[in-house]
Design a protein around this motif. Sequence first.
Motif, PDB file in Angstrom:
ATOM      1  N   ASN A  37       0.846  -1.182   0.000  1.00  0.00           N
ATOM      2  CA  ASN A  37       0.000   0.000   0.000  1.00  0.00           C
ATOM      3  C   ASN A  37       0.885   1.237   0.000  1.00  0.00           C
ATOM      4  O   ASN A  37       1.942   1.252   0.618  1.00  0.00           O
ATOM      5  N   SER A  38       0.427   2.270  -0.679  1.00  0.00           N
ATOM      6  CA  SER A  38       1.195   3.495  -0.798  1.00  0.00           C
ATOM      7  C   SER A  38       0.243   4.682  -0.756  1.00  0.00           C
ATOM      8  O   SER A  38      -0.877   4.601  -1.252  1.00  0.00           O
ATOM      9  N   CYS A  39       0.693   5.777  -0.162  1.00  0.00           N
ATOM     10  CA  CYS A  39      -0.081   7.012  -0.175  1.00  0.00           C
ATOM     11  C   CYS A  39       0.853   8.174   0.134  1.00  0.00           C
ATOM     12  O   CYS A  39       1.983   7.983   0.558  1.00  0.00           O
ATOM     13  N   HIS A  51      -5.006  14.074 -20.827  1.00  0.00           N
ATOM     14  CA  HIS A  51      -6.065  14.435 -21.758  1.00  0.00           C
ATOM     15  C   HIS A  51      -6.645  13.193 -22.447  1.00  0.00           C
ATOM     16  O   HIS A  51      -5.909  12.400 -23.025  1.00  0.00           O
ATOM     17  N   GLY A  52      -7.942  13.005 -22.330  1.00  0.00           N
ATOM     18  CA  GLY A  52      -8.627  11.904 -23.007  1.00  0.00           C
ATOM     19  C   GLY A  52      -8.347  10.529 -22.438  1.00  0.00           C
ATOM     20  O   GLY A  52      -8.618   9.518 -23.087  1.00  0.00           O
ATOM     21  N   CYS A  53      -7.804  10.455 -21.228  1.00  0.00           N
ATOM     22  CA  CYS A  53      -7.446   9.166 -20.629  1.00  0.00           C
ATOM     23  C   CYS A  53      -7.927   9.116 -19.192  1.00  0.00           C
ATOM     24  O   CYS A  53      -7.523   9.939 -18.376  1.00  0.00           O
ATOM     25  N   GLY A  54      -8.769   8.153 -18.900  1.00  0.00           N
ATOM     26  CA  GLY A  54      -9.234   7.973 -17.539  1.00  0.00           C
ATOM     27  C   GLY A  54      -8.563   6.820 -16.831  1.00  0.00           C
ATOM     28  O   GLY A  54      -8.893   6.523 -15.686  1.00  0.00           O
ATOM     29  N   ASP A  55      -7.621   6.156 -17.504  1.00  0.00           N
ATOM     30  CA  ASP A  55      -6.964   4.981 -16.932  1.00  0.00           C
ATOM     31  C   ASP A  55      -5.906   5.327 -15.887  1.00  0.00           C
ATOM     32  O   ASP A  55      -5.590   4.512 -15.032  1.00  0.00           O
ATOM     33  N   THR A  72      -7.278   0.347 -10.023  1.00  0.00           N
ATOM     34  CA  THR A  72      -6.728  -0.404  -8.891  1.00  0.00           C
ATOM     35  C   THR A  72      -6.142   0.485  -7.795  1.00  0.00           C
ATOM     36  O   THR A  72      -5.747  -0.025  -6.752  1.00  0.00           O
ATOM     37  N   SER A  73      -6.067   1.785  -8.053  1.00  0.00           N
ATOM     38  CA  SER A  73      -5.408   2.727  -7.131  1.00  0.00           C
ATOM     39  C   SER A  73      -3.978   2.305  -6.815  1.00  0.00           C
ATOM     40  O   SER A  73      -3.468   2.521  -5.719  1.00  0.00           O
ATOM     41  N   THR A  74      -3.322   1.708  -7.792  1.00  0.00           N
ATOM     42  CA  THR A  74      -1.941   1.254  -7.641  1.00  0.00           C
ATOM     43  C   THR A  74      -0.988   2.343  -8.119  1.00  0.00           C
ATOM     44  O   THR A  74      -1.143   2.882  -9.212  1.00  0.00           O
ATOM     45  N   GLU A  75       0.007   2.640  -7.313  1.00  0.00           N
ATOM     46  CA  GLU A  75       1.031   3.600  -7.702  1.00  0.00           C
ATOM     47  C   GLU A  75       1.976   2.939  -8.698  1.00  0.00           C
ATOM     48  O   GLU A  75       2.528   1.876  -8.420  1.00  0.00           O
TER      49      GLU A  75
END
Length: 165
Positions: A37-39, A51-55, A72-75
């Motif tokens: 886990n990272s934050c 721009h134009g990318c939600g991934d 995935t909320s992966t860094e």
Amino acid sequence: INAEYGVRGIGHQIYVGVNKGNIYRINFSDFQPTCINSCHYSGVLDVAFPHGCGDLFATCGKENIRVWVTDTSTEVLRITVPNMTCHGLCFMTDGHSVISAWNDGKIRAFKPQSGAALYTIHDAHKQGVTAIATTSDSGRIVSGGGEGQVRVWDISSNRQEMKAA
């Protein structure tokens, strides 16, 4: 460092939380740490999507910019500038760079895939760069500073020049 012990599956593991916002799992069998886990360890000051990318999206704060996978909320990338704070960031529309605003008065550009430095605009603002935006043609950066000024910069691969203040 905070540590909590537990048994999982066949072997023993230790979980270690560190003060830089990461939690690691260490297997007793090989003592190899795995970041699970990272934050950010201080406030998140800006969030930006390419721009134009939600991934993917990027966040910034004290000492770093982080790029994350949305689902995935992966860094997946961390760009660190020690002892500095990133106040804002954005992606150039063409996707070739992440532009960032720093408290030391510099605008820094990085490659979004590797985090490698592309260029730095030194002394962009005397009281730190507090806001940043780019034009839709990826040819200009607009920056705001702690002194209240707004500046427009022409950008190319080999030069960065202030055009208006």
